[in-house]
Design a protein around this motif. Structure first.
Motif, PDB file in Angstrom:
ATOM      1  N   GLN A  69       0.749  -1.051   0.067  1.00 55.95           N
ATOM      2  CA  GLN A  69      -0.056   0.091  -0.052  1.00 55.95           C
ATOM      3  C   GLN A  69       0.873   1.326   0.036  1.00 55.95           C
ATOM      4  OE1 GLN A  69      -3.187  -0.301   2.799  1.00 55.95           O
ATOM      5  NE2 GLN A  69      -3.812   1.816   2.585  1.00 55.95           N
ATOM      6  N   PRO A  70       1.351   1.590  -1.237  1.00 55.84           N
ATOM      7  CA  PRO A  70       2.262   2.942  -1.336  1.00 55.84           C
ATOM      8  C   PRO A  70       1.708   4.149  -0.616  1.00 55.84           C
ATOM      9  CG  PRO A  70       2.064   1.462  -3.409  1.00 55.84           C
ATOM     10  CD  PRO A  70       0.944   1.182  -2.548  1.00 55.84           C
ATOM     11  N   SER A  71       0.412   4.265  -0.546  1.00 55.62           N
ATOM     12  CA  SER A  71      -0.085   5.684   0.053  1.00 55.62           C
ATOM     13  C   SER A  71       0.139   5.740   1.599  1.00 55.62           C
ATOM     14  CB  SER A  71      -1.510   5.550  -0.073  1.00 55.62           C
ATOM     15  OG  SER A  71      -2.241   4.507   0.719  1.00 55.62           O
ATOM     16  N   ARG A  75       1.745   9.017   3.798  1.00 63.57           N
ATOM     17  CA  ARG A  75       0.813   9.324   5.241  1.00 63.57           C
ATOM     18  C   ARG A  75       1.994   9.529   6.185  1.00 63.57           C
ATOM     19  NH1 ARG A  75      -4.191   5.861   6.602  1.00 63.57           N
ATOM     20  NH2 ARG A  75      -4.051   7.298   8.214  1.00 63.57           N
ATOM     21  N   LEU A  76       3.006   8.561   6.019  1.00 61.60           N
ATOM     22  CA  LEU A  76       4.174   8.587   7.115  1.00 61.60           C
ATOM     23  C   LEU A  76       4.983   9.930   6.565  1.00 61.60           C
ATOM     24  CD1 LEU A  76       5.011   4.752   7.170  1.00 61.60           C
ATOM     25  CD2 LEU A  76       4.513   6.271   9.172  1.00 61.60           C
ATOM     26  N   VAL A  77       5.200  10.193   5.849  1.00 61.10           N
ATOM     27  CA  VAL A  77       6.337  11.431   5.363  1.00 61.10           C
ATOM     28  C   VAL A  77       5.329  12.717   5.895  1.00 61.10           C
ATOM     29  CG1 VAL A  77       6.857  13.099   3.648  1.00 61.10           C
ATOM     30  CG2 VAL A  77       7.167  10.403   3.208  1.00 61.10           C
ATOM     31  N   ASP A  78       4.064  12.596   5.838  1.00 61.01           N
ATOM     32  CA  ASP A  78       3.259  13.952   6.144  1.00 61.01           C
ATOM     33  C   ASP A  78       3.449  13.862   7.667  1.00 61.01           C
ATOM     34  OD1 ASP A  78       2.560  14.535   3.701  1.00 61.01           O
ATOM     35  OD2 ASP A  78       0.491  13.444   3.687  1.00 61.01           O
ATOM     36  N   LEU A  79       3.327  12.778   8.473  1.00 63.33           N
ATOM     37  CA  LEU A  79       3.211  12.933   9.737  1.00 63.33           C
ATOM     38  C   LEU A  79       4.411  13.071  10.391  1.00 63.33           C
ATOM     39  CD1 LEU A  79       1.710   9.582  11.793  1.00 63.33           C
ATOM     40  CD2 LEU A  79       4.061  10.440  12.256  1.00 63.33           C
ATOM     41  N   ILE A 101      11.751   4.255   4.234  1.00 63.54           N
ATOM     42  CA  ILE A 101      11.544   4.877   3.044  1.00 63.54           C
ATOM     43  C   ILE A 101      11.058   6.524   3.042  1.00 63.54           C
ATOM     44  CG2 ILE A 101      10.415   5.001   0.615  1.00 63.54           C
ATOM     45  CD1 ILE A 101      10.557   1.844   0.547  1.00 63.54           C
ATOM     46  N   ALA A 102       9.898   6.484   3.832  1.00 63.03           N
ATOM     47  CA  ALA A 102       9.249   7.650   4.277  1.00 63.03           C
ATOM     48  C   ALA A 102      10.315   8.697   5.048  1.00 63.03           C
ATOM     49  CB  ALA A 102       8.030   7.695   5.120  1.00 63.03           C
ATOM     50  N   ALA A 103      11.022   8.200   5.799  1.00 68.70           N
ATOM     51  CA  ALA A 103      12.035   9.056   6.500  1.00 68.70           C
ATOM     52  C   ALA A 103      13.003   9.703   5.455  1.00 68.70           C
ATOM     53  CB  ALA A 103      12.817   8.108   7.690  1.00 68.70           C
ATOM     54  N   ARG A 104      13.498   8.672   4.551  1.00 65.75           N
ATOM     55  CA  ARG A 104      14.394   9.277   3.671  1.00 65.75           C
ATOM     56  C   ARG A 104      13.883  10.451   2.740  1.00 65.75           C
ATOM     57  NH1 ARG A 104      18.506   8.303   6.661  1.00 65.75           N
ATOM     58  NH2 ARG A 104      19.231   6.423   6.415  1.00 65.75           N
ATOM     59  N   LEU A 105      12.484  10.235   2.459  1.00 61.04           N
ATOM     60  CA  LEU A 105      11.630  11.112   1.710  1.00 61.04           C
ATOM     61  C   LEU A 105      11.572  12.374   2.616  1.00 61.04           C
ATOM     62  CD1 LEU A 105       9.260   8.845  -0.139  1.00 61.04           C
ATOM     63  CD2 LEU A 105      11.179  10.067  -1.246  1.00 61.04           C
TER      64      LEU A 105
END
Length: 363
Positions: A69-71, A75-79, A101-105
């Motif tokens: 579920q890529p979305s 959501r994690l990046v926004d959080l 991945i979200a942390a790196r983005l």
């Protein structure tokens, strides 16, 4: 003030989840910690696991559905941006994939990843995926046991010293010796029997069927109390009836009074076929209860050498003999001191805080 998050697959009763909550509770002064669950909904989780209530303001649920579920990454990046997160701590491969991945983005370089067992890396597909994610995310790697660190290094081709070992710890202020008679009365367990106890999900890999088979060959004065629930509950109760031990086995379901459960016992048993470094084993021993456990995973690292016994997995006769010997033992040593040295949650929390801050300094 810095803010960090831990990311877990779900927030259901279990060792990893309990550890994440303990780390959230014992964060260092000047830090604020949150726990993010990829799966599940807040309202359902708070009802199903009352232990979450004190953490209600610091737990976040993303209600992830089965499958990729890529979305969730977005959501994690926004959080992470909303809370100005400085450090991300993931537990197991799923949270590492999404939150790493979200942390790196999000531009967060301080990522810590803990593996709680390495048996899943025997699957070549999982192993390849983990190698890919580690190359992409480049986290500081932690294993919760020496065995896990060795297996991770071997399967993932990691250089010596790449994996930090921070052993699991528990709240030794909460888990401590207490009155056996009061604990049994509280849980409505028989007062004048020898009592073996086991705690964990009622699933095949936890080995409860082997323990029940062992009990059937033991002295009829010995009873068994089982804390936990799961898909094998009906099958295990049927096994008890078939073996004629249904009056000697007490299924307590999921309970919140775990210190009282351990305090009620004469010996604790962990008959699993697979384990990491078990928190329930540390909890029982912190309450002064000797243990008999199967020699799987890192159980030997969490077992007091003076009072504990190791047995082969899936061997009911050996398990029965070891339980009988432990019940008859006059050993005066107490396993609590071992846990206070090798498995205290305050030590664990301090080591993670040190890693977060030292890693942040060089990230």
């Amino acid at each position: 003030m810095s803010t960090y998050i831990q990311v877990v697959q779900h927030l259901k009763p279990g060792g990893i989840e309990t550890m994440a909550l303990d780390l959230c509770r014992m964060h260092k002064q000047g830090e604020t910690g949150y726990v993010v669950s990829l799966e599940g909904r807040r309202d359902e989780a708070l009802v199903n696991w009352p232990k979450l209530q004190p953490y209600a303001e610091r737990i976040i649920f993303l209600d992830k559905k089965p499958g990729w579920q890529p979305s969730i990454i977005k959501r994690l990046v926004d959080l992470m941006n909303f809370f100005a997160i400085s450090s991300v701590h993931t537990h197991h491969i799923g949270p590492l994939l999404y939150a790493g991945i979200a942390a790196r983005l999000a531009g967060i370089r301080n990522v810590i990843h803990t593996e709680h067992d390495a048996w899943h890396l025997q699957d070549d597909k999982r192993c390849r995926l983990q190698r890919w994610v580690l190359r992409l995310v480049k986290p500081a790697l932690v294993a919760d046991a020496k065995l896990v660190a060795r297996d991770m290094s071997a399967r993932l081709g990691l250089a010596d010293g790449r994996v930090h070992v921070i052993q699991n710890g528990i709240n030794t202020d909460r888990f401590r010796p207490g009155s056996k008679s009061q604990a049994r009365a509280q849980l409505q367990l028989p007062a004048n029997t020898l009592l073996v106890g086991s705690a964990g999900r009622l699933e095949l890999e936890k080995g409860h069927a082997v323990l029940i088979e062992a009990l059937a060959s033991m002295n009829p004065a010995v009873h068994l109390a089982i804390a936990g629930d799961g898909s094998q509950a009906k099958a295990l109760k049927a096994q008890c009836r078939a073996l004629g031990v249904e009056k000697r086995v007490h299924f307590l379901g999921s309970i919140d009074q775990m210190p009282a459960f351990y305090q009620a016992l004469d010996v604790f048993c962990l008959p699993s076929f697979n384990e990491g470094l078990s928190l329930v084993l540390l909890e029982a021993q912190a309450c002064g209860v000797p243990a008999v456990v199967t020699d799987v995973g890192a159980s030997h690292e969490a077992l007091c050498p003076a009072t504990g016994r190791l047995v082969a997995a899936g061997a009911p006769k050996q398990l029965a003999d070891s339980l009988t010997a432990t019940l008859a033992s006059t050993e005066q040593s107490c396993p609590r001191q071992f846990v206070r040295v090798a498995g205290d949650g305050k030590v664990m929390a301090t080591r993670y805080a040190t890693l977060r801050n030292s890693y942040a300094a060089v990230a």
